[in-house]
Write a protein that holds these residues in place. Structure first.
Motif, PDB file in Angstrom:
ATOM      1  N   ILE A 238      12.705 -42.372 -82.496  1.00  0.00           N
ATOM      2  CA  ILE A 238      14.099 -42.080 -82.140  1.00  0.00           C
ATOM      3  C   ILE A 238      14.317 -42.655 -80.746  1.00  0.00           C
ATOM      4  N   ILE A 239      15.571 -42.642 -80.273  1.00  0.00           N
ATOM      5  CA  ILE A 239      15.842 -43.176 -78.927  1.00  0.00           C
ATOM      6  C   ILE A 239      16.326 -42.025 -78.048  1.00  0.00           C
ATOM      7  N   GLY A 240      15.867 -41.981 -76.821  1.00  0.00           N
ATOM      8  CA  GLY A 240      16.187 -40.876 -75.921  1.00  0.00           C
ATOM      9  C   GLY A 240      17.641 -40.864 -75.474  1.00  0.00           C
ATOM     10  N   ASP A 241      18.196 -42.052 -75.286  1.00  0.00           N
ATOM     11  CA  ASP A 241      19.609 -42.142 -74.938  1.00  0.00           C
ATOM     12  C   ASP A 241      20.123 -43.514 -75.362  1.00  0.00           C
ATOM     13  N   GLU A 242      21.414 -43.568 -75.597  1.00  0.00           N
ATOM     14  CA  GLU A 242      21.992 -44.815 -76.092  1.00  0.00           C
ATOM     15  C   GLU A 242      23.359 -45.057 -75.478  1.00  0.00           C
ATOM     16  N   ARG A 243      23.666 -46.319 -75.362  1.00  0.00           N
ATOM     17  CA  ARG A 243      24.958 -46.700 -74.811  1.00  0.00           C
ATOM     18  C   ARG A 243      25.946 -46.909 -75.942  1.00  0.00           C
ATOM     19  N   VAL A 244      27.150 -46.358 -75.787  1.00  0.00           N
ATOM     20  CA  VAL A 244      28.188 -46.541 -76.810  1.00  0.00           C
ATOM     21  C   VAL A 244      28.689 -47.970 -76.750  1.00  0.00           C
ATOM     22  N   GLY A 245      28.730 -48.623 -77.920  1.00  0.00           N
ATOM     23  CA  GLY A 245      29.199 -50.007 -77.980  1.00  0.00           C
ATOM     24  C   GLY A 245      28.645 -50.691 -79.216  1.00  0.00           C
ATOM     25  N   PRO A 246      28.801 -52.010 -79.309  1.00  0.00           N
ATOM     26  CA  PRO A 246      28.322 -52.728 -80.494  1.00  0.00           C
ATOM     27  C   PRO A 246      26.825 -52.498 -80.717  1.00  0.00           C
ATOM     28  N   LEU A 247      26.432 -52.243 -81.970  1.00  0.00           N
ATOM     29  CA  LEU A 247      25.030 -51.907 -82.264  1.00  0.00           C
ATOM     30  C   LEU A 247      24.070 -53.035 -81.934  1.00  0.00           C
ATOM     31  N   ASP A 248      24.544 -54.268 -82.070  1.00  0.00           N
ATOM     32  CA  ASP A 248      23.642 -55.393 -81.771  1.00  0.00           C
ATOM     33  C   ASP A 248      24.008 -56.056 -80.441  1.00  0.00           C
ATOM     34  N   GLY A 249      24.713 -55.263 -79.599  1.00  0.00           N
ATOM     35  CA  GLY A 249      25.125 -55.793 -78.307  1.00  0.00           C
ATOM     36  C   GLY A 249      23.989 -55.807 -77.292  1.00  0.00           C
ATOM     37  N   PRO A 250      24.119 -56.558 -76.212  1.00  0.00           N
ATOM     38  CA  PRO A 250      23.077 -56.673 -75.178  1.00  0.00           C
ATOM     39  C   PRO A 250      22.816 -55.350 -74.459  1.00  0.00           C
ATOM     40  N   ASP A 251      23.795 -54.433 -74.565  1.00  0.00           N
ATOM     41  CA  ASP A 251      23.626 -53.146 -73.864  1.00  0.00           C
ATOM     42  C   ASP A 251      22.928 -52.097 -74.716  1.00  0.00           C
ATOM     43  N   ASN A 252      22.692 -52.418 -75.995  1.00  0.00           N
ATOM     44  CA  ASN A 252      22.204 -51.396 -76.917  1.00  0.00           C
ATOM     45  C   ASN A 252      20.695 -51.182 -76.771  1.00  0.00           C
ATOM     46  N   ASN A 253      20.319 -49.975 -76.369  1.00  0.00           N
ATOM     47  CA  ASN A 253      18.898 -49.671 -76.130  1.00  0.00           C
ATOM     48  C   ASN A 253      18.057 -49.799 -77.398  1.00  0.00           C
ATOM     49  N   TRP A 254      18.582 -49.275 -78.516  1.00  0.00           N
ATOM     50  CA  TRP A 254      17.831 -49.341 -79.763  1.00  0.00           C
ATOM     51  C   TRP A 254      17.612 -50.800 -80.161  1.00  0.00           C
ATOM     52  N   HIS A 255      18.673 -51.585 -80.057  1.00  0.00           N
ATOM     53  CA  HIS A 255      18.594 -52.998 -80.442  1.00  0.00           C
ATOM     54  C   HIS A 255      17.546 -53.713 -79.596  1.00  0.00           C
ATOM     55  N   ALA A 256      17.573 -53.467 -78.284  1.00  0.00           N
ATOM     56  CA  ALA A 256      16.619 -54.128 -77.377  1.00  0.00           C
ATOM     57  C   ALA A 256      15.184 -53.745 -77.723  1.00  0.00           C
ATOM     58  N   ALA A 257      14.964 -52.451 -77.979  1.00  0.00           N
ATOM     59  CA  ALA A 257      13.598 -52.002 -78.291  1.00  0.00           C
ATOM     60  C   ALA A 257      13.152 -52.524 -79.651  1.00  0.00           C
ATOM     61  N   ASN A 258      14.031 -52.448 -80.624  1.00  0.00           N
ATOM     62  CA  ASN A 258      13.622 -52.807 -81.986  1.00  0.00           C
ATOM     63  C   ASN A 258      13.585 -54.296 -82.251  1.00  0.00           C
ATOM     64  N   GLN A 259      14.158 -55.076 -81.360  1.00  0.00           N
ATOM     65  CA  GLN A 259      13.946 -56.519 -81.439  1.00  0.00           C
ATOM     66  C   GLN A 259      12.479 -56.816 -81.164  1.00  0.00           C
ATOM     67  N   ILE A 260      11.794 -55.873 -80.498  1.00  0.00           N
ATOM     68  CA  ILE A 260      10.382 -56.055 -80.141  1.00  0.00           C
ATOM     69  C   ILE A 260       9.464 -55.274 -81.091  1.00  0.00           C
ATOM     70  N   ILE A 261       9.748 -53.983 -81.318  1.00  0.00           N
ATOM     71  CA  ILE A 261       8.839 -53.164 -82.115  1.00  0.00           C
ATOM     72  C   ILE A 261       9.375 -52.903 -83.521  1.00  0.00           C
ATOM     73  N   GLY A 262      10.439 -53.613 -83.879  1.00  0.00           N
ATOM     74  CA  GLY A 262      11.000 -53.429 -85.224  1.00  0.00           C
ATOM     75  C   GLY A 262       9.991 -53.735 -86.322  1.00  0.00           C
ATOM     76  N   ASN A 263       8.934 -54.474 -85.976  1.00  0.00           N
ATOM     77  CA  ASN A 263       7.900 -54.817 -86.976  1.00  0.00           C
ATOM     78  C   ASN A 263       7.018 -53.628 -87.344  1.00  0.00           C
ATOM     79  N   LEU A 264       7.023 -52.604 -86.498  1.00  0.00           N
ATOM     80  CA  LEU A 264       6.226 -51.417 -86.794  1.00  0.00           C
ATOM     81  C   LEU A 264       6.928 -50.631 -87.902  1.00  0.00           C
ATOM     82  N   PRO A 265       6.230 -50.343 -89.016  1.00  0.00           N
ATOM     83  CA  PRO A 265       6.897 -49.668 -90.153  1.00  0.00           C
ATOM     84  C   PRO A 265       7.119 -48.173 -89.930  1.00  0.00           C
TER      85      PRO A 265
END
Ligand code: 6PG
Length: 236
Positions: A68-95
């Motif tokens: 899960i993510i501890g905090d998130e910024r409101v805005g486009p899900l695949d935007g440069p500000d999105n914490n989940w997007h930034a993290a999962n671009q890296i660890i999204g390979n982990l199932p």
């Protein structure tokens, strides 16, 4: 219990964070047959995500880990500000089992929806979600998650996820785990680098009169462990 480790550079810190993360999650999976890892936003965690995604893909059964993510910024899900997007671009390979906030909606909707998603997490006897490992950053003002000093986000609440407005750190609208949610944390790992974080770390470790300090105190007073991983520049 609290411990602080100082590393010569960001890469050494990231390697240690990755190793300790896998140790903590493996122990939780062995004990509970599942584990919950709270990802951190911001830039400091990114090198450690890289190392986990590259070197630890076979280290444990990631299908038993919920991220899960501890905090998130409101805005486009695949935007440069999105914490989940930034993290999962890296660890999204982990199932892992991925619980992502719908942060392209209003902060109120996203917060209430995320609280409902977190209801699926394993529970402690006190009914709170069991968070085996929480990664946290710290701001120069002593904020952590999206909980800021002298801000409404610091108000006591029984909610586990709060909407945040007028955030001193852009973007203005966010959602965040509350300090109450951290009562369920077994391990919290603060990752901090850079001289500009030194005062905030000193304050948080000294008297806890900051969101990061309060977070650490809450975890320790609920039998959790706080691990500070900082680089030499951030160290006193
Ligand atoms: C956010 C973060 C925030 C972050 C700190 C540190 O969404 O901005 O979750 O709490 O962890 O601001 O940020 P850096 O790691 O980029 O210094």
């Amino acid at each position: 219990m609290s411990d602080t480790r100082v590393f010569g550079d960001v890469n050494l810190l990231a390697k240690a964070a990755a190793r300790q993360t896998v140790e903590i999650l493996k122990a939780a999976v062995e004990e509970y047959d599942n584990a919950v890892w709270v990802l951190a936003g911001g830039s400091t965690p990114l090198p450690a995500y890289e190392i986990i995604a590259k070197d630890y893909i076979d280290a444990l059964d990631w299908t038993k880990v919920t991220t899960i993510i501890g905090d998130e910024r409101v805005g486009p899900l695949d935007g440069p500000d999105n914490n989940w997007h930034a993290a999962n671009q890296i660890i999204g390979n982990l199932p892992t089992i991925k619980l992502r906030p719908l942060s392209d909606q209003t902060a109120e909707n996203a917060a209430s929806n995320y609280a409902m998603q977190l209801a699926s997490l394993p529970k402690l006897e006190n009914g709170l979600p069991r968070l085996d490992l929480v990664w946290l950053g710290i701001g120069t003002d002593g904020h952590t998650l999206s909980i800021f000093p002298g801000h409404a986000s610091l108000q006591p609440t029984s909610d586990l996820v709060i909407p945040v407005h007028d955030s001193p750190k852009p973007p203005a609208d966010r959602i965040s785990l509350s300090l109450r949610a951290l009562q369920g944390a077994a391990h919290v790992m603060f990752l901090a680098t850079g001289a500009d974080k030194k005062e905030a770390i000193i304050t948080a470790q000294a008297n806890g009169h900051s969101p990061a300090g309060l977070a650490a105190t809450i975890v320790e007073t609920h039998d959790g462990s706080v691990h500070w991983l900082i680089d030499a520049e951030a160290a006193n």
